[in-house]
Motif scaffolding. Structure first.
Motif, PDB file in Angstrom:
ATOM      1  N   ALA A  15       1.016  -1.112   0.164  1.00  0.00           N
ATOM      2  CA  ALA A  15      -0.091   0.007   0.053  1.00  0.00           C
ATOM      3  C   ALA A  15       0.959   1.361   0.021  1.00  0.00           C
ATOM      4  N   ILE A 124      -6.323  -1.638   4.374  1.00  0.00           N
ATOM      5  CA  ILE A 124      -5.216  -0.605   3.975  1.00  0.00           C
ATOM      6  C   ILE A 124      -5.355   0.584   4.969  1.00  0.00           C
ATOM      7  N   GLY A 130      -3.785   0.991  -2.317  1.00  0.00           N
ATOM      8  CA  GLY A 130      -3.047  -0.349  -2.236  1.00  0.00           C
ATOM      9  C   GLY A 130      -4.455  -1.471  -3.075  1.00  0.00           C
ATOM     10  N   TRP A 131      -4.246  -2.482  -3.116  1.00  0.00           N
ATOM     11  CA  TRP A 131      -2.631  -3.260  -3.016  1.00  0.00           C
ATOM     12  C   TRP A 131      -2.007  -3.256  -4.473  1.00  0.00           C
TER      13      TRP A 131
END
Length: 137
Positions: A15, A124, A130-131
């Motif tokens: 992230a 996250i 993210g991811w």
């Protein structure tokens, strides 16, 4: 890099704090080279123990076919970047032990991010996108 909708620890995902992406590029013949970095967080598992990590992620490529729009962090991340070395870990928390900075103030800052990150695995953390993974499908 590839942005994935769901987290799989086996994909070695990160992230990324988009506001921290920095880098430079230059023409190399008919190609472009990019070298940069960003602040990132990630999870890793060792000996059955999940660890929350924070640090710097190297972002680079020597063989881009066209220049990147460096003003757009997502454009940079979507490029064909090389991440074979993974993240440079500055702090890690496994729920029992901390590894990282030696200065108590820095340790406290790291743990304010890492403790809730591990407790809410694999959510996250706020401020991160993210991811993202370097691995192809």
């Amino acid at each position: 890099m590839i942005r994935e909708d769901r987290f799989l620890i086996s994909r070695k995902s990160f992230a990324i704090d988009l506001s921290t992406i920095e880098g430079e590029q230059q023409a190399v013949g008919d190609r472009y080279a990019y070298s940069g970095h960003a602040n990132a967080v990630w999870f890793r598992r060792k000996d059955g123990t999940t660890r929350a990590c924070l640090g710097t992620l190297g972002l680079w490529s020597h063989y881009l076919t066209e220049p990147l729009d460096l003003s757009d962090p997502l454009n940079v991340l979507r490029a064909n970047l090389d991440g074979r070395y993974g993240g440079d870990c500055h702090g890690r928390w496994d729920g029992e032990r901390y590894w990282g900075a030696q200065k108590p103030f820095e340790q406290a800052l790291h743990l304010t991010l890492l403790e809730p990150m591990l407790a809410n695995y694999p959510v996250i953390p706020d401020g991160y996108d993210g991811w993202w993974t370097f691995q192809t499908a």
